[in-house]
Design a protein around this motif. Structure first.
Motif, PDB file in Angstrom:
ATOM      1  N   HIS A  17     105.775 -32.020  -2.536  1.00  0.00           N
ATOM      2  CA  HIS A  17     104.827 -31.311  -3.395  1.00  0.00           C
ATOM      3  C   HIS A  17     104.806 -29.831  -3.010  1.00  0.00           C
ATOM      4  N   SER A  52     106.548 -30.417  -9.140  1.00  0.00           N
ATOM      5  CA  SER A  52     107.107 -29.779  -7.944  1.00  0.00           C
ATOM      6  C   SER A  52     108.631 -29.793  -7.996  1.00  0.00           C
ATOM      7  N   ARG A  74     104.167 -34.470  -8.157  1.00  0.00           N
ATOM      8  CA  ARG A  74     105.554 -34.667  -7.723  1.00  0.00           C
ATOM      9  C   ARG A  74     106.572 -34.152  -8.738  1.00  0.00           C
ATOM     10  N   VAL A  95     104.122 -31.376   1.870  1.00  0.00           N
ATOM     11  CA  VAL A  95     103.551 -30.304   1.045  1.00  0.00           C
ATOM     12  C   VAL A  95     104.107 -28.993   1.593  1.00  0.00           C
ATOM     13  N   ARG A 141      96.932 -30.708  -0.067  1.00  0.00           N
ATOM     14  CA  ARG A 141      97.475 -31.653  -1.051  1.00  0.00           C
ATOM     15  C   ARG A 141      96.843 -31.429  -2.412  1.00  0.00           C
TER      16      ARG A 141
END
Length: 269
Positions: free
Chosen positions: A192, A257, A254, A156, A248
């Motif tokens: 992420h 991102s 995903r 992340v 998170r």
């Protein structure tokens, strides 16, 4: 293995010269047999060119060392990491899962050589050789992601870490984000991004990594300007796991991102 004040890389260079001379080979003859120019042989032995696996693998063959120099290079790369970091490296290598949060930088396991080199060069107390040893050590760590049984790595990253296209490092950042995108498409790696629209969040208090071993136990690691510290107390690990859930949850899924990273790097490629 190396004496006080002598790095493992220095030892390798000294042994290369000693064993070449003991074999009765000039730099020119050694270079001919190893398929390297005499100038490269000289540069390696004088420390003017970084040691690498391909050169030392050929040296091992020519000098019939049984792979000694390649094994020594692995130690030299390990020398590039400070002593306080080594307990965490052991946990990282044994991990079945890794969870990493970074508010300011690309995680070390996903960095390119040029990105890492640019960061290390910011420390003006380091020599060029020391910088290259640190870069080699960082890249060597990434081998765990290429194993036949790699850990599941979830990163992340705060968006601010991805948008550092200032003069002098735009090319490095563009290369890094392209590499990050390639990593994010691998089945064992998830990336992420916490978008800037989130504003203040608990992750801004500092980066951390969590490693889960095969037996289910967790170890945490937190870094700072001077050194890092590994944490395995139940209370500390529980706090870091709670922080992980928070960052998170603030991050994009995903695919979103990946699209955000593509949008950031598009003007620079």
């Amino acid at each position: 293995m190396a004496t006080d004040g002598e790095s493992t890389a220095d030892l390798i260079r000294a042994q290369l010269r000693r064993m070449r001379n003991a074999a009765g080979l000039s730099q020119e003859e050694f270079g001919r047999r190893a398929h390297f120019s005499p100038s490269m042989v000289s540069a390696v032995e004088l420390g003017q060119r970084p040691l690498d696996d391909s050169y030392l693998a050929r040296a091992d063959e020519v000098l019939d060392t049984g792979g000694l120099f390649v094994r020594l290079l692995k130690l030299a790369k390990r020398d590039g990491e400070p002593l306080w970091f080594r307990p965490w490296l052991d946990a990282e290598r044994r991990a079945s899962q890794l969870r990493c949060f970074e508010p300011n930088l690309i995680p070390g396991l996903l960095q390119t050589a040029n990105y890492a080199r640019t960061l290390f060069r910011g420390d003006t107390s380091l020599t060029d050789d020391q910088v290259e040893e640190l870069v080699a050590a960082r890249l060597a760590r990434q081998a765990i992601l290429d194993r036949s049984d790699p850990p599941q790595f979830v990163a992340v990253i705060d968006e601010s870490a991805l948008n550092r296209f200032a003069e002098g490092c735009a090319e490095v950042m563009a290369e890094q984000l392209v590499h990050l995108l390639a990593c994010a498409e691998r089945p064992n790696i998830s990336v992420h991004v916490i978008p800037r629209t989130v504003g203040l969040h608990i992750g801004l208090t500092g980066p951390f990594v969590l490693a889960r071993s095969a037996d289910g136990g967790w170890v945490g690691f937190m870094d700072n300007q001077l050194e890092g510290v590994a944490k395995d107390r139940v209370e500390d690990v529980a706090t870091l796991l709670a922080r992980w859930e928070s960052v998170r949850n603030d991050a994009l899924p995903r695919r979103q991102s990946i699209e955000l990273i593509k949008e950031l790097v598009r003007p620079w490629i």
